[in-house]
Design an enzyme around this catalytic site. Structure first.
Site, mmCIF file in Angstrom:
data_model
loop_
_atom_site.group_PDB
_atom_site.id
_atom_site.type_symbol
_atom_site.label_atom_id
_atom_site.label_comp_id
_atom_site.label_asym_id
_atom_site.label_seq_id
_atom_site.Cartn_x
_atom_site.Cartn_y
_atom_site.Cartn_z
ATOM 1 N N SER A 136 82.875 31.199 -44.507
ATOM 2 C CA SER A 136 84.052 30.801 -45.282
ATOM 3 C C SER A 136 83.724 30.865 -46.756
ATOM 4 O O SER A 136 82.550 30.781 -47.152
ATOM 5 C CB SER A 136 84.463 29.372 -44.910
ATOM 6 O OG SER A 136 85.415 28.844 -45.818
ATOM 7 N N TYR A 149 82.043 20.548 -44.058
ATOM 8 C CA TYR A 149 82.518 21.877 -43.644
ATOM 9 C C TYR A 149 81.847 22.966 -44.471
ATOM 10 O O TYR A 149 81.325 23.953 -43.929
ATOM 11 C CB TYR A 149 84.037 21.958 -43.797
ATOM 12 C CG TYR A 149 84.576 23.324 -43.437
ATOM 13 C CD1 TYR A 149 84.541 23.779 -42.131
ATOM 14 C CD2 TYR A 149 85.106 24.174 -44.414
ATOM 15 C CE1 TYR A 149 85.016 25.044 -41.788
ATOM 16 C CE2 TYR A 149 85.584 25.435 -44.090
ATOM 17 C CZ TYR A 149 85.533 25.859 -42.780
ATOM 18 O OH TYR A 149 85.995 27.105 -42.453
#
Length: 250
Positions: A136, A149
């Site tokens: 990501s 995350y």
């Protein structure tokens, strides 16, 4: 051409489902994992015999190993591992977060990914296959509430680069795909099913879609065997980089 086989995790929604459709549309066999049986069955009904559903929580390492060992004959020779399954804990600072949600993200995004990759590597090496890991932009660009995350996705990015070093000379390709804003169920799940919050996040930005990302995944997977994309960052045009934050005591 010999029919190829992809093992794709997290195929019950979003990027995983789109990737399963994209690869099978090009003649690939796909093994697709997911926790929601009804969605796997629906996808199997749509894609037919080219899709082999595995109802599986990737965090259950014993179940994962058993499922891989029990793959039917036509799906045992895996050419591509697409580590797509992942999740984010609720958007909260570390000091305000709930530890179980953080550990669930770590187990899913890191531990399960490493275990499955290790399990499939002997076959991938034998077939000179490929590994594509979904990281990501959060691996690179920090934001408030994204520590866990972003940390897991930074691990995925670095793991991909080091895995490529480990596999040097084997012919196996390794890629880290690092998307920005894609309008899928991701934010809905992160916000505990709050549709209004998800809609507000994506409102008016013309976000990327799961299908956009699946197209990139298929492109990377089907490049000539002597070409390796080490890392590839994707963003919608209307997303860019956040500025620095400055606190000014009053």
């Amino acid at each position: 051409m010999t029919q190829k086989t992809a093992f794709i995790t997290g195929t019950t929604a979003g990027i995983g489902a789109a990737a399963a459709r994209r690869f099978t549309s090009e003649g690939w066999r796909v093994i697709g994992t997911g926790r929601r049986r009804e969605r796997l069955d629906a996808l199997a009904g749509e894609l037919g015999e080219a899709f082999h559903p595995l109802e599986l929580d990737v965090r259950d390492l014993k179940a994962m190993e058993a499922a891989v060992d029990a793959l039917p004959e036509g799906f045992r020779d895996i050419d591509l591992l697409l580590n797509n399954a992942g999740l984010a804990p609720p958007l909260a600072t570390v000091q305000e977060s709930e530890l179980p949600a953080s550990l669930q993200a770590i187990d899913t995004n890191i531990t399960a990914l490493v275990a499955l990759t290790r399990k499939l590597l002997p076959g991938l090496i034998a077939r000179k296959g490929a590994v594509i890991n979904l990281s990501s932009v959060a691996a690179t660009y920090p934001y408030r509430g994204g520590a866990v995350y972003g940390g897991t996705k930074a691990f995925v990015r670095q793991f991909s680069l080091d895995l490529r070093a480990d596999l040097h000379g084997t012919g196996v390709r390794v890629t880290s795909i690092e998307p920005g804003m894609i309008e899928t169920e991701f934010t809905l799940v992160r916000n505990g099913g709050d549709q209004a919050a998800s809609d507000a996040l994506y409102a008016g930005i013309d976000a990327m879609t799961a299908e956009d990302t699946a197209e990139v995944l298929h492109w990377v997977a089907t490049l000539p065997s002597h070409v390796n994309v080490n890392a590839l960052e994707l963003m919608p045009v209307n997303q860019s980089f956040a500025g620095f934050a400055v606190a000014r005591p009053s």
